[in-house]
Motif scaffolding. Structure first.
Motif, mmCIF file in Angstrom:
data_model
loop_
_atom_site.group_PDB
_atom_site.id
_atom_site.type_symbol
_atom_site.label_atom_id
_atom_site.label_comp_id
_atom_site.label_asym_id
_atom_site.label_seq_id
_atom_site.Cartn_x
_atom_site.Cartn_y
_atom_site.Cartn_z
ATOM 1 N N MET A 1 0.845 -1.153 0.000
ATOM 2 C CA MET A 1 0.000 0.000 0.000
ATOM 3 C C MET A 1 0.900 1.228 0.000
ATOM 4 O O MET A 1 1.982 1.210 0.544
ATOM 5 C CB MET A 1 -0.863 -0.028 1.254
ATOM 6 N N ARG A 2 0.431 2.303 -0.583
ATOM 7 C CA ARG A 2 1.242 3.502 -0.728
ATOM 8 C C ARG A 2 0.413 4.728 -0.392
ATOM 9 O O ARG A 2 -0.769 4.786 -0.699
ATOM 10 C CB ARG A 2 1.745 3.579 -2.167
ATOM 11 N N ILE A 3 1.053 5.715 0.256
ATOM 12 C CA ILE A 3 0.406 7.001 0.497
ATOM 13 C C ILE A 3 1.350 8.103 0.028
ATOM 14 O O ILE A 3 2.551 7.883 -0.122
ATOM 15 C CB ILE A 3 0.036 7.226 1.976
ATOM 16 N N ASP A 4 0.813 9.302 -0.191
ATOM 17 C CA ASP A 4 1.643 10.449 -0.549
ATOM 18 C C ASP A 4 2.210 11.069 0.718
ATOM 19 O O ASP A 4 1.603 10.980 1.793
ATOM 20 C CB ASP A 4 0.824 11.492 -1.313
ATOM 21 N N GLY B 1 14.357 5.517 1.622
ATOM 22 C CA GLY B 1 12.932 5.784 1.502
ATOM 23 C C GLY B 1 12.288 5.950 2.856
ATOM 24 O O GLY B 1 12.969 6.072 3.876
ATOM 25 N N THR B 2 10.953 5.935 2.857
ATOM 26 C CA THR B 2 10.191 6.106 4.082
ATOM 27 C C THR B 2 9.036 5.112 4.097
ATOM 28 O O THR B 2 8.385 4.905 3.082
ATOM 29 C CB THR B 2 9.629 7.544 4.165
ATOM 30 N N SER C 1 5.260 7.789 -0.418
ATOM 31 C CA SER C 1 5.830 8.336 -1.645
ATOM 32 C C SER C 1 6.437 9.701 -1.360
ATOM 33 O O SER C 1 5.854 10.484 -0.598
ATOM 34 C CB SER C 1 4.763 8.492 -2.723
ATOM 35 N N PRO C 2 7.557 10.005 -1.973
ATOM 36 C CA PRO C 2 8.146 11.340 -1.762
ATOM 37 C C PRO C 2 7.246 12.418 -2.362
ATOM 38 O O PRO C 2 6.466 12.140 -3.279
ATOM 39 C CB PRO C 2 9.477 11.266 -2.494
ATOM 40 N N PRO C 3 7.350 13.643 -1.854
ATOM 41 C CA PRO C 3 6.541 14.715 -2.433
ATOM 42 C C PRO C 3 6.893 14.932 -3.895
ATOM 43 O O PRO C 3 8.056 14.825 -4.275
ATOM 44 C CB PRO C 3 6.903 15.947 -1.594
#
Length: 86
Positions: free
Chosen positions: A1-4, A65-66, A80-82
């Motif tokens: 799963m991914r978020i901004d 990453g984060t 996700s990076p900005p």
């Protein structure tokens, strides 16, 4: 799963209780994982794969990453990076 990056809630359950962690790459053994995988003691970390000690600021370990983990549902996801609109 991914978020901004600016998003601060869990995409699975909607909880705002989200912990964010850097993802580390230990170049000596190629292990990549969240910072909490690396056991810490004072200013040192131990790689979970090779068990070598990694000093704070060691060039053999880099942040790549984060990741984040929801405190409510315990799901993990990538941040996700900005975006930089050019």
């Amino acid at each position: 799963m991914r978020i901004d990056a600016p998003q601060s809630e869990c995409p699975a359950c909607g909880s705002a209780a989200v912990d964010v962690f850097p993802v580390l790459h230990h170049m000596m053994c190629a292990y990549v994982g969240p910072q909490y995988d690396f056991t810490s003691a004072a200013a040192e970390y131990a790689c979970p794969k090779c068990r070598r000690c990694i000093m704070s600021g060691d060039r053999a370990c880099e942040i790549v990453g984060t990741s984040a983990r929801c405190k409510a549902c315990h799901r993990e996801f990538i941040v996700s990076p900005p975006r930089s609109d050019l």
